[in-house]
Design a protein around this motif. Structure first.
Motif, short mmCIF file in Angstrom:
data_model
loop_
_atom_site.label_atom_id
_atom_site.label_comp_id
_atom_site.label_asym_id
_atom_site.label_seq_id
_atom_site.Cartn_x
_atom_site.Cartn_y
_atom_site.Cartn_z
N LEU A 164 0.84 -1.20 0.00
CA LEU A 164 0.00 0.00 0.00
C LEU A 164 0.87 1.25 0.00
N ASP A 165 0.27 2.37 -0.38
CA ASP A 165 0.98 3.64 -0.31
C ASP A 165 1.08 4.08 1.14
N VAL A 166 2.29 4.35 1.58
CA VAL A 166 2.52 4.84 2.95
C VAL A 166 3.21 6.19 2.80
N VAL B 92 -11.09 5.76 13.82
CA VAL B 92 -11.95 6.57 12.96
C VAL B 92 -11.03 7.24 11.95
N PRO B 93 -11.52 7.51 10.75
CA PRO B 93 -10.65 8.13 9.74
C PRO B 93 -10.14 9.49 10.20
N ARG B 94 -8.83 9.71 10.00
CA ARG B 94 -8.22 11.00 10.33
C ARG B 94 -7.25 11.38 9.23
N LEU C 129 -6.65 2.65 5.91
CA LEU C 129 -7.80 3.55 5.88
C LEU C 129 -7.73 4.53 4.71
N ALA C 130 -6.55 4.67 4.12
CA ALA C 130 -6.42 5.56 2.96
C ALA C 130 -6.98 4.92 1.69
N VAL C 131 -7.21 3.61 1.71
CA VAL C 131 -7.84 2.94 0.57
C VAL C 131 -9.28 3.42 0.49
N HIS D 140 -12.10 3.37 3.58
CA HIS D 140 -12.46 4.64 4.22
C HIS D 140 -13.96 4.88 4.12
N GLU D 141 -14.50 4.71 2.92
CA GLU D 141 -15.93 4.97 2.72
C GLU D 141 -16.78 3.97 3.50
N ARG D 142 -16.33 2.71 3.56
CA ARG D 142 -17.10 1.71 4.29
C ARG D 142 -17.12 2.02 5.78
N LEU D 143 -15.98 2.42 6.33
CA LEU D 143 -15.93 2.74 7.75
C LEU D 143 -16.79 3.97 8.05
N ASP D 144 -16.70 4.99 7.21
CA ASP D 144 -17.54 6.18 7.40
C ASP D 144 -19.02 5.80 7.40
N THR D 145 -19.41 4.98 6.45
CA THR D 145 -20.82 4.58 6.32
C THR D 145 -21.29 3.81 7.54
N LEU D 146 -20.48 2.86 8.00
CA LEU D 146 -20.89 2.03 9.12
C LEU D 146 -20.93 2.81 10.43
#
Length: 380
Positions: free
Chosen positions: A73-75, A152-154, A193-195, A199-205
């Motif tokens: 992944l991109d880091v 949580v996404p940050r 979480l940058a994927v 990210h979108e799935r976690l936000d939605t849930l």
């Protein structure tokens, strides 16, 4: 009561009601102050030492290279050292959109009871939501190592060097080893979480989790054994009632559900959120287990110390409010899933978590073979 103010004429409740007209920003400023107070224990806090900042920068680069090699992944983000209060303030900003929605959700439900407690909590919802969020961020900031203590996404990758130094001293560990262990973990989490799909799935849930709360009318049994008057008239004793109310409100500040007057709607199942968090946690643990032994001589002792820390921490506001921390059973399910995937496909198979629709369902969590089979199905 005809004017719609159930607390008119009751000094203590009337005073509370009079401050509820404050702006949203003033409420959240109070939340930030509460977070700061709890994170620091009310003690002065020094900025991160420049020498420590430079050392962490070097450690972060080592962790970044190894995490990128293992995950593919991109880091790209560097880890920023922050104080306890700095971490708490950032966490509060991260969860505020969720808490604002919770406040709106609670305002949509009107209390069905004439119980003064129910009406009080209804009126206080915006204030108590902000206060509860501040208390959660502050409690976590007092012990958090980094972002992985609240998934949580940050936008920033943060590390609380003071907490890491205290932990290293308590367990007799080299502080640089602990920082490297945490840096591996934080880079692995942030890159996952940058994927976009994750990210979108976690936000939605997380948002669905908030939508699953409903207001409930707390009964007097929730507040202990005190028998408070159900109504107030000229024969009542305002001072006694005020004292009783103050005592009971202090007792419920440690319980976010009771403080907010909320309960979970069972029709909103949180198993999807728990599944995502358990898989992410197990994946990150896998990355740490792959990279750590190559870089950290005391890896086994350090990992055991961290495991014991997780066990002894106990439940806190994040467990009870956001639902983003895991039971031992949930952690075990995530670990078994990751182990099952690695056994079938090798570590490379875990990269499929980041494909579109790559997050397993709750049923697939206990059957990784089914998850792999689904991903291999031709697209519709």
């Amino acid at each position: 009561m005809a004017d719609g103010d159930p607390f008119k004429g009751i000094p203590f409740l009337g005073d509370i009601a009079s401050i509820l007209g404050g702006s949203s920003e003033s409420l959240w400023e109070g939340a930030r102050q509460a977070a700061n107070q709890l994170a620091t224990g009310g003690k002065p806090e020094h900025n991160v030492d420049p020498v420590e900042r430079h050392r962490l920068s070097e450690i972060s680069r080592v962790a970044e290279l190894h995490v990128g090699h293992i995950t593919g992944l991109d880091v790209t983000s560097h880890i920023e050292p922050v104080t306890r209060s700095g971490w708490a303030a950032d966490a509060l900003d991260a969860i505020r959109p969720l808490m604002d929605r919770l406040s709106e959700r609670l305002s949509e439900d009107s209390p069905s009871s004439a119980d003064p407690f129910a009406s009080l909590l209804s009126m206080m919802s915006p204030m108590t939501v902000a206060m509860t969020a501040g208390m959660m961020a502050g409690h976590l900031g007092a012990k958090a190592f980094g972002n992985s203590d609240l998934i949580v996404p940050r936008s920033r990758v943060l590390m609380v060097t003071a907490n890491i130094s205290d932990f290293a001293g308590e367990w007799g560990l080299d502080v640089d080893d602990v920082m490297l262990w945490v840096a591996i973990r934080e880079h692995a989490l942030h890159s996952a979480l940058a994927v976009p799909s994750v990210h979108e799935r976690l936000d939605t849930l997380l948002l669905e989790h908030i939508e699953g709360f409903r207001r409930r009318d707390p009964s007097l049994e929730d507040f202990g054994d005190l028998e408070l008057p159900a109504s107030f008239d000229s024969a009542g004793d305002p001072q006694q009632f005020q004292a009783q109310m103050q005592e009971q409100l202090q007792r419920i500040f440690g319980n976010p559900e009771l403080l907010l007057g909320i309960a979970r709607d069972e029709s909103h199942n949180i198993s999807q959120l728990e599944t995502l968090i358990s898989v992410l946690t197990a994946y990150i643990d896998h990355v740490v287990a792959k990279a750590g032994p190559r870089l950290i001589g005391s890896f086994d002792a350090l990992s055991e110390a961290v495991r014991r820390r997780q066990i002894t921490e106990g439940a806190d506001y994040a467990d009870r409010l956001l639902g983003v921390r895991l039971s031992v059973e949930a952690r075990d399910r995530g670990e078994d899933f990751v182990s099952g995937v690695v056994m079938r496909t090798g570590s490379e198979g875990l990269a499929r978590l980041f494909e579109p629709a790559g997050i397993p369902t709750p049923s697939e969590l206990v059957a990784p073979g089914l998850w792999l089979a689904r991903l291999d199905l031709p697209p519709d």
